[in-house]
Design a protein around this motif. Structure first.
Motif, PDB file in Angstrom:
ATOM      1  N   GLY A  35       0.839  -1.192   0.000  1.00  0.00           N
ATOM      2  CA  GLY A  35       0.000   0.000   0.000  1.00  0.00           C
ATOM      3  C   GLY A  35       0.870   1.236   0.000  1.00  0.00           C
ATOM      4  N   LEU A  36       0.508   2.199  -0.845  1.00  0.00           N
ATOM      5  CA  LEU A  36       1.207   3.488  -0.867  1.00  0.00           C
ATOM      6  C   LEU A  36       0.272   4.505  -0.233  1.00  0.00           C
ATOM      7  CD1 LEU A  36       3.389   5.520  -1.796  1.00  0.00           C
ATOM      8  CD2 LEU A  36       2.252   5.549  -4.034  1.00  0.00           C
ATOM      9  N   PHE A  37       0.748   5.168   0.790  1.00  0.00           N
ATOM     10  CA  PHE A  37      -0.094   6.072   1.575  1.00  0.00           C
ATOM     11  C   PHE A  37       0.481   7.488   1.595  1.00  0.00           C
ATOM     12  CE2 PHE A  37      -0.915   1.898   3.286  1.00  0.00           C
ATOM     13  CZ  PHE A  37      -2.247   1.914   3.695  1.00  0.00           C
ATOM     14  N   GLU A  38      -0.396   8.462   1.737  1.00  0.00           N
ATOM     15  CA  GLU A  38       0.052   9.787   2.151  1.00  0.00           C
ATOM     16  C   GLU A  38       0.298   9.726   3.657  1.00  0.00           C
ATOM     17  OE1 GLU A  38      -2.906  12.643   1.034  1.00  0.00           O
ATOM     18  OE2 GLU A  38      -2.439  12.479  -1.110  1.00  0.00           O
ATOM     19  N   THR A  39       1.095  10.645   4.180  1.00  0.00           N
ATOM     20  CA  THR A  39       1.407  10.577   5.616  1.00  0.00           C
ATOM     21  C   THR A  39       0.225  11.002   6.484  1.00  0.00           C
ATOM     22  OG1 THR A  39       2.476  12.732   5.428  1.00  0.00           O
ATOM     23  CG2 THR A  39       3.901  10.792   5.433  1.00  0.00           C
ATOM     24  N   ASN A  40      -0.850  11.455   5.869  1.00  0.00           N
ATOM     25  CA  ASN A  40      -2.070  11.692   6.639  1.00  0.00           C
ATOM     26  C   ASN A  40      -2.907  10.411   6.743  1.00  0.00           C
ATOM     27  OD1 ASN A  40      -3.191  11.346   4.149  1.00  0.00           O
ATOM     28  ND2 ASN A  40      -3.846  13.468   3.877  1.00  0.00           N
ATOM     29  N   GLY A  41      -2.396   9.305   6.194  1.00  0.00           N
ATOM     30  CA  GLY A  41      -3.068   8.022   6.309  1.00  0.00           C
ATOM     31  C   GLY A  41      -3.956   7.672   5.131  1.00  0.00           C
ATOM     32  N   LYS A  42      -3.987   8.550   4.113  1.00  0.00           N
ATOM     33  CA  LYS A  42      -4.842   8.272   2.948  1.00  0.00           C
ATOM     34  C   LYS A  42      -4.169   7.240   2.045  1.00  0.00           C
ATOM     35  CE  LYS A  42      -7.123  10.378  -0.962  1.00  0.00           C
ATOM     36  NZ  LYS A  42      -7.034  11.475  -1.925  1.00  0.00           N
ATOM     37  N   LEU A  43      -4.905   6.177   1.714  1.00  0.00           N
ATOM     38  CA  LEU A  43      -4.384   5.146   0.817  1.00  0.00           C
ATOM     39  C   LEU A  43      -4.468   5.643  -0.617  1.00  0.00           C
ATOM     40  CD1 LEU A  43      -3.439   2.169   0.336  1.00  0.00           C
ATOM     41  CD2 LEU A  43      -5.855   1.536   0.256  1.00  0.00           C
ATOM     42  N   LEU A  44      -3.320   5.718  -1.293  1.00  0.00           N
ATOM     43  CA  LEU A  44      -3.305   6.189  -2.682  1.00  0.00           C
ATOM     44  C   LEU A  44      -3.443   5.039  -3.667  1.00  0.00           C
ATOM     45  CD1 LEU A  44      -0.421   8.837  -2.521  1.00  0.00           C
ATOM     46  CD2 LEU A  44      -2.895   9.236  -2.464  1.00  0.00           C
ATOM     47  N   GLU A  45      -2.732   3.954  -3.375  1.00  0.00           N
ATOM     48  CA  GLU A  45      -2.721   2.808  -4.288  1.00  0.00           C
ATOM     49  C   GLU A  45      -2.449   1.562  -3.487  1.00  0.00           C
ATOM     50  OE1 GLU A  45      -0.122   2.613  -7.832  1.00  0.00           O
ATOM     51  OE2 GLU A  45       0.293   4.716  -7.331  1.00  0.00           O
ATOM     52  N   LYS A  46      -3.041   0.446  -3.910  1.00  0.00           N
ATOM     53  CA  LYS A  46      -2.636  -0.839  -3.329  1.00  0.00           C
ATOM     54  C   LYS A  46      -2.499  -1.854  -4.442  1.00  0.00           C
ATOM     55  CE  LYS A  46      -7.330  -2.240  -2.066  1.00  0.00           C
ATOM     56  NZ  LYS A  46      -8.185  -2.985  -1.153  1.00  0.00           N
ATOM     57  N   TRP A  47      -1.587  -2.771  -4.255  1.00  0.00           N
ATOM     58  CA  TRP A  47      -1.364  -3.823  -5.241  1.00  0.00           C
ATOM     59  C   TRP A  47      -0.682  -5.002  -4.571  1.00  0.00           C
ATOM     60  CZ3 TRP A  47       1.764   0.199  -4.232  1.00  0.00           C
ATOM     61  CH2 TRP A  47       3.151   0.006  -4.218  1.00  0.00           C
ATOM     62  N   GLU A  48      -0.563  -6.108  -5.301  1.00  0.00           N
ATOM     63  CA  GLU A  48       0.074  -7.295  -4.739  1.00  0.00           C
ATOM     64  C   GLU A  48       1.211  -7.781  -5.614  1.00  0.00           C
ATOM     65  OE1 GLU A  48      -3.883  -9.338  -2.646  1.00  0.00           O
ATOM     66  OE2 GLU A  48      -2.532 -10.554  -3.897  1.00  0.00           O
ATOM     67  N   ILE A  49       2.186  -8.380  -4.969  1.00  0.00           N
ATOM     68  CA  ILE A  49       3.218  -9.104  -5.719  1.00  0.00           C
ATOM     69  C   ILE A  49       3.280 -10.519  -5.138  1.00  0.00           C
ATOM     70  CG2 ILE A  49       4.564  -7.018  -6.297  1.00  0.00           C
ATOM     71  CD1 ILE A  49       6.541  -7.803  -4.066  1.00  0.00           C
ATOM     72  N   PRO A  50       3.706 -11.493  -5.957  1.00  0.00           N
ATOM     73  CA  PRO A  50       3.768 -12.866  -5.424  1.00  0.00           C
ATOM     74  C   PRO A  50       4.894 -13.019  -4.399  1.00  0.00           C
ATOM     75  CG  PRO A  50       4.613 -12.779  -7.673  1.00  0.00           C
ATOM     76  CD  PRO A  50       4.110 -11.406  -7.367  1.00  0.00           C
ATOM     77  N   THR A  51       4.706 -13.929  -3.453  1.00  0.00           N
ATOM     78  CA  THR A  51       5.748 -14.230  -2.463  1.00  0.00           C
ATOM     79  C   THR A  51       6.636 -15.344  -3.018  1.00  0.00           C
ATOM     80  OG1 THR A  51       4.137 -13.764  -0.739  1.00  0.00           O
ATOM     81  CG2 THR A  51       6.152 -14.863  -0.041  1.00  0.00           C
ATOM     82  N   ASP A  52       7.889 -15.031  -3.214  1.00  0.00           N
ATOM     83  CA  ASP A  52       8.829 -16.020  -3.736  1.00  0.00           C
ATOM     84  C   ASP A  52       9.537 -16.698  -2.555  1.00  0.00           C
ATOM     85  OD1 ASP A  52      10.859 -17.466  -4.848  1.00  0.00           O
ATOM     86  OD2 ASP A  52      11.789 -15.787  -5.914  1.00  0.00           O
ATOM     87  N   THR A  53       9.058 -17.896  -2.231  1.00  0.00           N
ATOM     88  CA  THR A  53       9.632 -18.572  -1.055  1.00  0.00           C
ATOM     89  C   THR A  53      10.829 -19.456  -1.427  1.00  0.00           C
ATOM     90  OG1 THR A  53       7.983 -20.307  -1.313  1.00  0.00           O
ATOM     91  CG2 THR A  53       7.492 -18.587   0.288  1.00  0.00           C
ATOM     92  N   SER A  54      11.273 -19.382  -2.687  1.00  0.00           N
ATOM     93  CA  SER A  54      12.439 -20.190  -3.076  1.00  0.00           C
ATOM     94  C   SER A  54      13.687 -19.690  -2.353  1.00  0.00           C
ATOM     95  CB  SER A  54      12.643 -20.125  -4.593  1.00  0.00           C
ATOM     96  OG  SER A  54      13.071 -18.833  -4.972  1.00  0.00           O
ATOM     97  N   GLU A  55      14.688 -20.524  -2.269  1.00  0.00           N
ATOM     98  CA  GLU A  55      15.962 -20.213  -1.591  1.00  0.00           C
ATOM     99  C   GLU A  55      15.726 -19.574  -0.224  1.00  0.00           C
ATOM    100  OE1 GLU A  55      19.120 -18.815  -4.446  1.00  0.00           O
ATOM    101  OE2 GLU A  55      17.402 -18.849  -5.811  1.00  0.00           O
ATOM    102  N   ASN A  56      14.936 -20.253   0.581  1.00  0.00           N
ATOM    103  CA  ASN A  56      14.624 -19.799   1.944  1.00  0.00           C
ATOM    104  C   ASN A  56      14.088 -18.365   2.002  1.00  0.00           C
ATOM    105  OD1 ASN A  56      15.221 -22.192   3.304  1.00  0.00           O
ATOM    106  ND2 ASN A  56      17.414 -21.740   3.230  1.00  0.00           N
TER     107      ASN A  56
END
Lengths: 313, 313
Positions: B18-39
């Protein structure tokens, strides 16, 4: 900055007073009687008078006193509001403001069990830690939690009331709080004696406790130490209840150490050992190595905790 | 001071950003995959890359970002040490230092359940409060405690692990943690289904759940809402367990409010109502009016809590 501070522990029959240097050194301690007449309206004046006498005797200026820290036998919220104090006849009022007005000295107040926990953290069994959970096993069970070196009071002043953790849905007798099945009904000094008496009456088991007059917690521990099988079983039961309760506490606040105080703790390491044994069984793995210590300050914990509230960090 | 901050919630399969303004407003949210390879050794680099991309896309200077707050699916102590994170393949290391080195941005981290609790306190069901206790009833039970607006992490990062409060000495099946009789075994989504299945198999009772394929927590609540007596009984049992656990929590930290989240809470006020009903029965009187609320942020609680850790007060 002034060089002295007072720690005060208000009890139902006596008020313990301590005069400290701001480095935490206890200079003098003494007691005055608790005057519960007229709804306890003389108590704070009596304390202020006792402090003034001491200040005058030393020929100090009032500015040399940096503060008064007080333990009160009832719930006190984070703003210093006493939320009723049946033993003293007190209703709801801000004790910090009232004492400051009476004495002209900055005042902090907290529940006595919480303040005693702070005292043990400061100079007793929890020395060297900032996040402790203390259980005071006396007539009832008091408790206190410290977080980052400060008392956790809770929104109703009821944080650390671990004596009232629900333990047994099948209990038929009432706890002093009105509920049934609270930890206090089994693991306070009164509770230990109650359970031993009940179990003896229900069974044909042989025990030295049978012909030794009124059963007390102390007698149960003495008999267990002497090898009495029935008494050992009672101590194990106690450890199981307290170990489970401490596991609950650890799942909530995960303290650095548990400190066990109150009359029951005078039995010594047999108490902490048996709690620890069952705690390991019931605790979440990450917390299962939490150490247990005996309280060290006895009746002085309250004045040490009191003064700690007003000392600079 | 910069004007933006990131909130990051690291899960076993996806990382929510999540990308936020410092007043707590959410500007954008997105997901990336969790790469659990190589520990899981690529996870923090992937997060840093994703943030850098966003910073470059906006043509911002890095100094405009005041911080990164991250939730991690495992214990994190108060100094930012991850104490093992099985799902991700992580051992013990200081995640705050590592992320700061990788990103050049000040970083804070906490356990994901604790961070979600902070998020709900900040912008969700616990809005307006500073001392909350949150229970996340999902596949397991997570929990988080806030004190004075901050996460209570605990010395082993195990504060708020309320799913492992011991509830039943008679349990024969094992909890995921290795113990037997943890709250999670009865009151998680999995636990609710397990208990309903078990009770149905043991009895001759009639219920719509009998001919409805695999039993799930959702089906139990739907059946209870439709008046199925067996399902109603299951919901009451659930309320009893959770009400008792919340009474334990209140005896320790006496929060201002309980917030109930996770998949189970999607059933709505039936959940909070039944917990509250039994809480009142088990709670110490001073705390018995503590309110209950449903969580409001769903899967976004983690990014809100993450960013809250790095925002100015």
């Amino acid at each position: 900055m002034g060089a002295y501070a007072f720690g005060v522990d208000i009890g139902g029959t006596a008020i313990k007073m301590g005069l400290f240097e701001t480095n935490g050194k206890l200079l003098e301690k003494w007691e005055i009687p608790t005057d519960t007449s007229e709804n306890g309206s003389h108590i704070l004046t009596d304390i202020a008078d006792a402090m003034n006498e001491k200040i005058e005797a030393h020929k100090w200026d009032k500015h040399e006193i940096i503060g008064i820290g007080m333990g009160v036998p009832g719930p006190v919220d984070e703003k210093g509001n006493v939320l009723k104090c049946v033993n003293l006849g007190w209703g709801v009022f801000n004790i910090e403001e009232k004492m400051e007005k009476l004495s002209g000295i900055p005042t902090k107040a907290g529940n006595d069990a919480n303040v005693a926990a702070l005292g043990e953290m400061y100079k007793g069994g929890g020395r060297g830690y900032t996040n402790i959970a203390m259980l005071t096993l006396g007539t009832g069970i008091g408790g206190g939690i410290t977080i980052d070196g400060k008392i956790l009071a809770g929104i109703n002043g009821a944080a650390g009331e671990v004596g009232h953790i629900p333990m047994n849905d099948e209990e038929t007798e009432c706890c002093g709080c009105g509920k049934k099945g609270c930890l206090e009904q089994y693991a306070s000094a009164t509770g230990i004696a109650r359970m031993a008496k009940k179990k003896l009456a229900e069974s044909n088991v042989d025990s030295v406790l049978k012909n030794d007059g009124e059963i007390t917690a102390k007698k149960v521990f003495d008999a267990a130490k002497a090898g009495d099988a029935f008494a050992i079983e009672q101590v194990e039961e106690l450890g199981k209840r307290l170990g489970k309760a401490c596991a609950c506490i650890a799942c909530v606040c995960n303290p650095q150490i548990f400190v066990i105080g109150g009359g029951v703790s005078k039995a010594g390491s047999i108490v902490t050992d048996v709690i620890k044994k069952y705690f390991c069984r019931y605790a979440f793995h990450a917390a299962s190595n939490t150490p247990f210590a005996l309280a060290e300050l006895g009746n002085d914990a309250g004045i040490y905790g009191g003064v700690k509230m007003v000392l600079p960090e």
